[in-house]
Design an enzyme around this catalytic site. Structure first.
Site, PDB file in Angstrom:
ATOM      1  N   ASP A  63       1.079  -1.342   0.130  1.00 31.15           N
ATOM      2  CA  ASP A  63      -0.051  -0.214   0.095  1.00 31.15           C
ATOM      3  C   ASP A  63       0.628   1.395  -0.189  1.00 31.15           C
ATOM      4  O   ASP A  63       0.176   2.232  -0.395  1.00 31.15           O
ATOM      5  CB  ASP A  63      -0.799  -0.434   1.190  1.00 31.15           C
ATOM      6  N   HIS A  75      -4.436  -3.745   6.561  1.00 31.16           N
ATOM      7  CA  HIS A  75      -4.684  -4.087   5.036  1.00 31.16           C
ATOM      8  C   HIS A  75      -6.090  -4.305   4.359  1.00 31.16           C
ATOM      9  O   HIS A  75      -5.808  -5.198   4.219  1.00 31.16           O
ATOM     10  CB  HIS A  75      -3.568  -4.305   5.040  1.00 31.16           C
TER      11      HIS A  75
HETATM   12  N1  LIG Z   1      -0.490  -7.710   2.317  1.00 36.63           N
HETATM   13  C1  LIG Z   1      -0.406  -7.977   0.894  1.00 36.63           C
HETATM   14  O1  LIG Z   1       0.137  -6.733   0.331  1.00 36.63           O
HETATM   15  C2  LIG Z   1      -0.525  -8.671   0.161  1.00 36.63           C
HETATM   16  C3  LIG Z   1      -0.366  -8.570  -1.452  1.00 36.63           C
HETATM   17  C4  LIG Z   1      -1.220  -9.377  -1.843  1.00 36.63           C
HETATM   18  C5  LIG Z   1      -1.994 -11.255  -2.089  1.00 36.63           C
HETATM   19  N2  LIG Z   1      -1.610 -11.185  -0.958  1.00 36.63           N
HETATM   20  C6  LIG Z   1      -2.297 -12.662   0.450  1.00 36.63           C
HETATM   21  O2  LIG Z   1      -1.456 -13.272   0.498  1.00 36.63           O
HETATM   22  C7  LIG Z   1      -1.814 -14.105   0.050  1.00 36.63           C
HETATM   23  C8  LIG Z   1      -1.192 -15.841  -0.908  1.00 36.63           C
HETATM   24  O3  LIG Z   1      -1.330 -14.629  -2.685  1.00 36.63           O
HETATM   25  P1  LIG Z   1      -0.976 -15.544  -3.660  1.00 36.63           P
HETATM   26  O4  LIG Z   1      -1.783 -15.362  -5.049  1.00 36.63           O
HETATM   27  O5  LIG Z   1      -0.312 -16.100  -3.517  1.00 36.63           O
HETATM   28  O6  LIG Z   1      -2.286 -16.931  -3.085  1.00 36.63           O
HETATM   29  P2  LIG Z   1      -2.085 -18.506  -3.981  1.00 36.63           P
HETATM   30  O7  LIG Z   1      -3.341 -19.413  -3.599  1.00 36.63           O
HETATM   31  O8  LIG Z   1      -1.128 -18.848  -5.441  1.00 36.63           O
HETATM   32  O9  LIG Z   1      -0.699 -19.469  -3.524  1.00 36.63           O
HETATM   33  C9  LIG Z   1      -1.557 -19.556  -1.582  1.00 36.63           C
HETATM   34  C10 LIG Z   1      -0.019 -21.010  -1.963  1.00 36.63           C
HETATM   35  O10 LIG Z   1      -0.680 -21.303  -0.461  1.00 36.63           O
HETATM   36  C11 LIG Z   1      -0.400 -22.241  -0.496  1.00 36.63           C
HETATM   37  N3  LIG Z   1      -0.726 -22.177   1.184  1.00 36.63           N
HETATM   38  C12 LIG Z   1      -2.706 -22.910   1.464  1.00 36.63           C
HETATM   39  N4  LIG Z   1      -2.976 -23.420   2.761  1.00 36.63           N
HETATM   40  C13 LIG Z   1      -1.510 -23.381   3.519  1.00 36.63           C
HETATM   41  C14 LIG Z   1      -0.597 -23.637   4.416  1.00 36.63           C
HETATM   42  N5  LIG Z   1      -1.240 -24.271   5.670  1.00 36.63           N
HETATM   43  N6  LIG Z   1       0.792 -23.638   4.807  1.00 36.63           N
HETATM   44  C15 LIG Z   1       1.486 -23.269   3.400  1.00 36.63           C
HETATM   45  N7  LIG Z   1       1.183 -23.256   2.731  1.00 36.63           N
HETATM   46  C16 LIG Z   1      -0.513 -23.145   2.104  1.00 36.63           C
HETATM   47  C17 LIG Z   1      -1.343 -22.857  -1.074  1.00 36.63           C
HETATM   48  O11 LIG Z   1      -1.018 -24.316  -1.019  1.00 36.63           O
HETATM   49  C18 LIG Z   1      -0.862 -22.695  -2.352  1.00 36.63           C
HETATM   50  O12 LIG Z   1       0.010 -23.020  -2.880  1.00 36.63           O
HETATM   51  C19 LIG Z   1      -3.203 -14.314   0.187  1.00 36.63           C
HETATM   52  O13 LIG Z   1      -4.317 -14.536   0.770  1.00 36.63           O
HETATM   53  C20 LIG Z   1      -3.971 -13.156  -0.328  1.00 36.63           C
HETATM   54  O14 LIG Z   1      -4.374 -12.715  -0.448  1.00 36.63           O
HETATM   55  C21 LIG Z   1      -1.396 -10.174  -0.002  1.00 36.63           C
HETATM   56  O1  LIG Z   2      -6.915  -7.254  -1.929  1.00 35.05           O
HETATM   57  C1  LIG Z   2      -6.263  -8.838  -1.832  1.00 35.05           C
HETATM   58  O2  LIG Z   2      -7.328  -9.031  -1.700  1.00 35.05           O
HETATM   59  C2  LIG Z   2      -4.736  -8.548  -2.189  1.00 35.05           C
HETATM   60  C3  LIG Z   2      -4.247  -7.713  -1.802  1.00 35.05           C
HETATM   61  O3  LIG Z   2      -4.444  -7.715  -1.141  1.00 35.05           O
HETATM   62  C4  LIG Z   2      -3.278  -6.823  -2.436  1.00 35.05           C
HETATM   63  O4  LIG Z   2      -3.381  -5.659  -2.447  1.00 35.05           O
HETATM   64  O5  LIG Z   2      -3.432  -6.726  -3.652  1.00 35.05           O
END
Ligand SMILES: NC(=O)c1ccc[n+]([C@@H]2O[C@H](COP(=O)([O-])OP(=O)(O)OC[C@H]3O[C@@H](n4cnc5c(N)ncnc54)[C@H](O)[C@@H]3O)[C@@H](O)[C@H]2O)c1
Ligand SMILES: O=C(O)C[C@H](O)C(=O)O
Length: 337
Positions: free
Chosen positions: A168, A196
């Site tokens: 962000d 967030h």
């Molecule tokens: N904070 C931020 O700025 C931000 C930004 C983008 C995404 N995210 C979040 O990050 C997370 C991951 O996003 P992504 O696009 O890589 O998702 P994704 O679905 O591509 O990958 C997530 C992975 O986590 C694995 N997983 C699920 N449960 C698990 C566990 N108990 N232990 C280990 N691995 C496990 C899944 O098998 C999968 O491979 C999501 O929650 C998404 O919303 C946060």
């Molecule tokens: O918005 C979402 O769910 C994914 C991630 O947290 C983001 O900010 O891109």
């Protein structure tokens, strides 16, 4: 002293756990970590990759690709589905693994789906991580997942946990740079407050553009209220809408930025945004994991004190903090903390 700057450890590989390593973010993050984006070209790293059982085969393929890069700094890779094995002795744990939201969902919808993951992982970190461990939570809902993890890790100081609002923060810098025509390197003192989520408050009142107050430099309060704040706060949803899946490369980049600044220190005369456990600063209830402006040094963060908060900012910080209180109450209700 931080694990990255302790001279006694300088040559030892930093042991980094990444959860959800076979996911979208993992596919970008692992290659950044292995190539030296975190600690520079001299410090080796060892990767400990956690996935759920059904994703281990896909993870094998990612590890084959890591091998094929012949990264000079990559001192070892271990994979598995047991957090107690994967977190053993880790200095840094990047908790990415969680289900991302899809179109039309809010991050809060993920609370029960993802909360249980962070109970188990908090307990495992508590029992087996290195004494100097730092834990960064990227998986959503990131703030409350960090709260769940730290609540389940009573032997790890709460200050060692943080949730990612750096994406962000970076988004806000980019939007402000585009509006003012300044390079991103001219933008300093950006702050994300709160959760967030769509309630987050990107604050321009203390930000600067080339040393000049950002609100004055923009000179357009309507843009700040009606364009800047909602664009930053809803950027995640806009990316999901456009890409069909949530941000990944930029999230991995922010995960690296946040961990690097935490371990190596933030820039002199600037600060960064991190969601950390509140000590009651700025009226945020003690114990909530909320985003603040922080400076970092030697692996420790300090909330920037003494900033003036006007009524406009106060109302927005309070709204985001109220959402964090609701999320905390929901996970208490679910028995996760
Ligand atoms: N904070 C931020 O700025 C931000 C930004 C983008 C995404 N995210 C979040 O990050 C997370 C991951 O996003 P992504 O696009 O890589 O998702 P994704 O679905 O591509 O990958 C997530 C992975 O986590 C694995 N997983 C699920 N449960 C698990 C566990 N108990 N232990 C280990 N691995 C496990 C899944 O098998 C999968 O491979 C999501 O929650 C998404 O919303 C946060
Ligand atoms: O918005 C979402 O769910 C994914 C991630 O947290 C983001 O900010 O891109």
């Amino acid at each position: 002293m931080s694990p990255a700057t302790d001279p006694a450890r300088d040559q030892a590989p930093l042991r980094i756990a990444v959860t959800g390593a076979a996911g979208q973010i993992g596919y970008s993050l692992l290659f950044r970590l292995a190539s030296g984006s975190l600690l520079g070209p001299d410090r080796p790293v060892e990767l400990r990759l956690l996935e759920i059982e059904p994703a281990l085969k896909a993870l094998e393929g990612v590890v084959m690709e890591l091998d094929d890069c012949a990264f000079p700094l990559l001192a070892g890779v271990e994979t598995g589905s047991d957090p107690r094995k994967i977190f053993d002795g880790v200095n840094l744990a990047l908790l990415v693994g969680a289900r991302p939201r899809g179109p039309g969902m809010e991050r809060g919808d993920l609370l029960s789906a993802n909360g249980a993951i962070f109970t188990e992982q908090g307990k495992a970190l508590n029992d087996v991580a290195a004494d100097d461990v730092r834990i960064g939570v990227t998986g959503n809902p990131a703030n409350t997942n960090a709260l769940i993890a730290l609540s389940n890790a009573p032997d790890i100081p709460k200050e060692r946990f943080s949730a990612l609002t750096r994406l962000d923060h970076n988004r806000a810098i980019s939007q402000l740079a585009a509006k003012t025509g300044a390079p991103v390197t001219d933008i300093t003192h950006m702050t994300i407050w709160g959760n967030h989520s769509a309630t987050q408050y990107p604050d321009l009142f203390h930000a600067e553009v080339g040393g000049r107050n950002a609100v004055e430099a923009v000179g357009d309060q309507a843009w700040i209220e009606n364009t800047f704040i909602p664009t930053v706060a809803k950027r995640g949803a806009a990316i999901i809408e456009a890409r069909g899946s949530s941000s990944a490369a930029s999230a991995a980049n922010a995960t690296v930025d946040a961990a690097r600044d935490w371990l190596l220190g933030s820039a002199e005369d600037d600060w960064v945004s991190m969601a950390v456990v509140s000590d009651g600063s700025y009226g945020v209830p003690e114990g909530l994991v909320s985003s603040f402006p922080v400076t970092t040094k030697h692996g420790e963060w300090t909330i920037v004190g003494g900033l003036e908060i006007d009524d406009f900012s106060r109302a927005r910080i309070d709204a985001s903090v109220a959402e964090l209180v609701e999320e905390r109450d929901a996970v208490v209700e679910l028995g996760l903390i």
